[in-house]
Scaffold this active site. Sequence first.
Site, mmCIF file in Angstrom:
data_model
loop_
_atom_site.group_PDB
_atom_site.id
_atom_site.type_symbol
_atom_site.label_atom_id
_atom_site.label_comp_id
_atom_site.label_asym_id
_atom_site.label_seq_id
_atom_site.Cartn_x
_atom_site.Cartn_y
_atom_site.Cartn_z
ATOM 1 N N GLY A 16 8.985 -11.474 -3.158
ATOM 2 C CA GLY A 16 9.105 -11.321 -1.731
ATOM 3 C C GLY A 16 7.201 -11.275 -0.710
ATOM 4 C CB THR A 17 4.343 -12.149 -1.293
ATOM 5 O OG1 THR A 17 3.006 -11.659 -0.512
ATOM 6 C CG2 THR A 17 4.386 -12.674 -2.773
ATOM 7 C CB SER A 18 4.610 -14.970 3.215
ATOM 8 O OG SER A 18 3.371 -14.189 3.637
ATOM 9 C CG HIS B 284 -3.385 -5.876 -0.115
ATOM 10 N ND1 HIS B 284 -2.848 -6.846 0.349
ATOM 11 C CD2 HIS B 284 -4.956 -7.227 -0.241
ATOM 12 C CE1 HIS B 284 -3.045 -8.044 0.345
ATOM 13 N NE2 HIS B 284 -3.851 -8.267 -0.400
ATOM 14 C CB CYS C 110 -15.783 12.770 4.651
ATOM 15 S SG CYS C 110 -15.888 13.968 3.716
ATOM 16 C CB VAL D 44 -0.927 0.179 1.136
ATOM 17 C CG1 VAL D 44 -2.056 -1.245 1.309
ATOM 18 C CG2 VAL D 44 -0.237 -0.174 2.927
#
Length: 253
Positions: free
Chosen positions: A194-196, A126, A155, A110
Site C-alpha cells: 500500500g505504498t507508491s 515518519h 509546551c 503516522v
Amino acid sequence: MSLPTEAGDLEAFLSSAKSICVLTGAGVSQESGVPTFRGADGLWRKFRAEDLATPEAFARDPLLVWEWYAWRRELIHRAQPNAAHMALVELEDRIAAQPGGRFTLLTQNVDGLHERAGSRNVIRLHGSIWRLRCTRCDTEREDRAVPLDPFPPRCACSALLRPGVVWFGEPLPEREWAQAAQAAAQADLFLVVGTSALVQPAASLPLIAKQNRARLVEINPDPTPLSDLADCVVRGKAAETLGKLRKASEPRP
Ligand SMILES: [Zn+2]
C-alpha cells in the site's frame, strides 16, 4: 473463488520465510477511512503539501497547519484498524513464534493504527500524529486528545508545540532509520504494502533488502517504480489482499 496465482506465490514465500520485513504506506489505512496522499482521491489532489506539511508552512502559518492536523487527528480517532492491519498482526504472531523468526513492521503511516491493531515490533519512519514536540525545547509528549485543548497546543515552556511527524524536507529520525535499514538488510522476505514507493528515503528500504538477497513482494493496486524489481506482484488493495491470506491460513475442517 480461488486465490490468484500471485497470491499463491505470496503464500509460498510467506511459509518459507524466517525473517520478514514489511513496509506499509497510506494504502493500508485507506480501508479504515484514512485518506491517502497520492491516489485518485488523495489529499495532495486537494491540498498543496508545501502549504501544510513543511517546516516553512508551519513557520508561516502555524494555525493553518494545526487545523489540518487537528482535522486528520479527528478522522483517525474515529477510524478502526482493518483486515490489512489485522493480517499483519497475525503474520507477526506466526513468525515470532518460530525459532529464530523475526518480524519487523516499517511504516510510513503516522496514524498509529498498526499499534492499535496489536502489532508489536513497529518502526515509525515518519513519526506519529499523536505525538507533539516543542518548537523551542524539543520536549516531546503523547497527546491523544480530540479536540486538542488548548488549541494550538503549547509546551510547558510556553512555546508552540508541533505535530511529531516528519515533514517534507526533514530528515527521518536517525535511530528509526538505522533500525529500519538493518531490519531490511537482514530480511529474507520484504513486503511492500500500500505504498507508491516514491517518498525517499523510505523507498530505498526495499532496495537494501533486495541487495541483500531478500525476496521482494509488492502488494499495491497500481504499478510503482518497484514493480519491475519485485519477485511477486499482487495487484490489489491491502485490506482485500491480506484479508484473503488470513482466510487462506485458517485451518480447514
Ligand atoms: Zn518547550
